[in-house]
Design an enzyme around this catalytic site. Structure first.
Site, PDB file in Angstrom:
ATOM      1  N   LYS A 232       0.647  -1.226  -0.070  1.00 55.02           N
ATOM      2  CA  LYS A 232       0.257   0.102   0.042  1.00 55.02           C
ATOM      3  C   LYS A 232       0.970   1.124   0.554  1.00 55.02           C
ATOM      4  CE  LYS A 232      -4.501  -2.236   1.484  1.00 55.02           C
ATOM      5  NZ  LYS A 232      -5.127  -2.389   1.940  1.00 55.02           N
ATOM      6  N   ARG A 272      -2.624 -10.293   4.637  1.00 55.19           N
ATOM      7  CA  ARG A 272      -3.029 -10.635   3.471  1.00 55.19           C
ATOM      8  C   ARG A 272      -1.933  -9.901   3.136  1.00 55.19           C
ATOM      9  NH1 ARG A 272      -6.457  -7.288  -0.392  1.00 55.19           N
ATOM     10  NH2 ARG A 272      -7.535  -8.036  -1.298  1.00 55.19           N
TER      11      ARG A 272
END
Ligand code: HH2
Length: 299
Positions: A232, A272
């Site tokens: 991210k 994840r």
């Protein structure tokens, strides 16, 4: 909330039970989309997605998370038929894998897509909207499926305009507590629920970092805690030189591994991630350090 075994914390997902207490579970991401922020377009053909699932399972993924709709900031919703069209061949292939293969999760905000995925054998529904579809909780409950309840505000299209929090940790925790209560009231088994702070979803870079650093306070909610920081942009910004252009998602491995280590050391139960093999190695070291700290505090 969830069941505790002698060694840890159990997450029940239909006929599969993950013991996520002592050993972190790693969830490998496979986006069957043309436009996901990191792997968009790479696994859109069913045969490529299926091969990617098998490769991530061989790298040590405990779960595979299939997505048919990008939820990156600004992404537009994908209709149910299109999500099912993308998912079905992959789910059919995974249902034919030998028993004991990776647990199959489907990343969707739609109860209709979830119902179809569960018919085709998925074990977990990963809902970034935190069960906003009025039929979602009952759909999950009827199948006895595992569910990830994530915090976000608005929709992927609008969420990055909703960043005003007085105390981001307290507000995320309260929201997750309320969504968990509402899921249980709708019939979802308490030990089927995992929670997720939703890093990057209606969060500034600073808010995402604060949630990551305060993982242990969310673990205190009592359910398995999933953290999704992989590749991210807030990590890329931290890892790069000030003012420099962000490296592309595929070049964010080390930053993602650092986040994984922090999350596991602070108690996260499920990660994840896009990069499974490296994350598994990092998780083993971070959880050993976490156990050593706990043992030292006990003695
Ligand atoms: N992040 C993304 C998608 N789904 N689900 C959970 N539970 N937690 C997350 O942090 C999370 C998630 C975004 O990442 P990705 O799937 O790689 O991208 P895209 O949404 O563009 O498909």
């Amino acid at each position: 909330m969830s069941a505790r075994s002698g060694t840890g914390l159990l997450w029940r997902c239909r006929d599969r039970t993950l013991d996520v207490g002592a050993r972190t579970a790693v969830m490998g991401i496979v986006n069957v989309t043309p436009d996901s922020f990191s792997d968009g377009g790479r696994w859109l053909r069913p045969e490529d997605a299926i091969a990617r699932c098998r490769a991530l399972a061989a790298e040590g993924a405990d779960l595979l998370d299939l997505g048919a709709e990008s939820t990156r900031p600004g992404a537009v919703a994908v209709d149910d038929e299109e999500q099912c069209r993308r998912l079905e061949p992959v789910l059919r292939a995974l249902a034919a894998e030998p028993a004991g293969a990776a647990v199959v999760s489907v990343d969707t905000r739609s109860a209709a897509v979830a119902a179809r995925a569960l018919e085709l054998g998925a074990h977990v529904i990963n809902d970034v909207s935190g069960l906003q579809d009025p039929a979602m909780a009952a759909t999950v409950a009827a199948a006895g499926a595992g569910v990830v309840i994530m915090h976000m505000r608005g929709t992927p299209e609008t969420m990055q305009r909703q960043l005003d929090y007085a105390d981001v940790l307290a507000e995320v925790a309260e929201h997750l507590r309320e969504r968990m209560r509402s899921a249980v009231a709708a019939g979802v088994a308490p030990d089927a629920i995992a929670l997720d702070p939703g890093i990057g979803f209606a969060k500034s870079a600073g808010q995402s970092l604060e949630l990551l650093a305060r993982t242990s306070e969310l673990v205190a909610l009592g359910a398995p805690l999933l953290v999704g920081a992989s590749r991210k942009s807030f990590l890329a910004a931290l890892a790069g030189a000030p003012g420099a252009e962000l490296p592309p998602p595929a070049s964010r491995l080390e930053a993602s591994l650092a986040a994984a280590a922090v999350a596991v050391f602070e108690g996260a139960h499920v990660l994840r991630v896009h990069d499974v093999a490296a994350t598994v190695r990092v998780a083993r070291v971070a959880e050993a350090a976490r156990s050593a700290r706990a043992a030292a505090h006990r003695s």
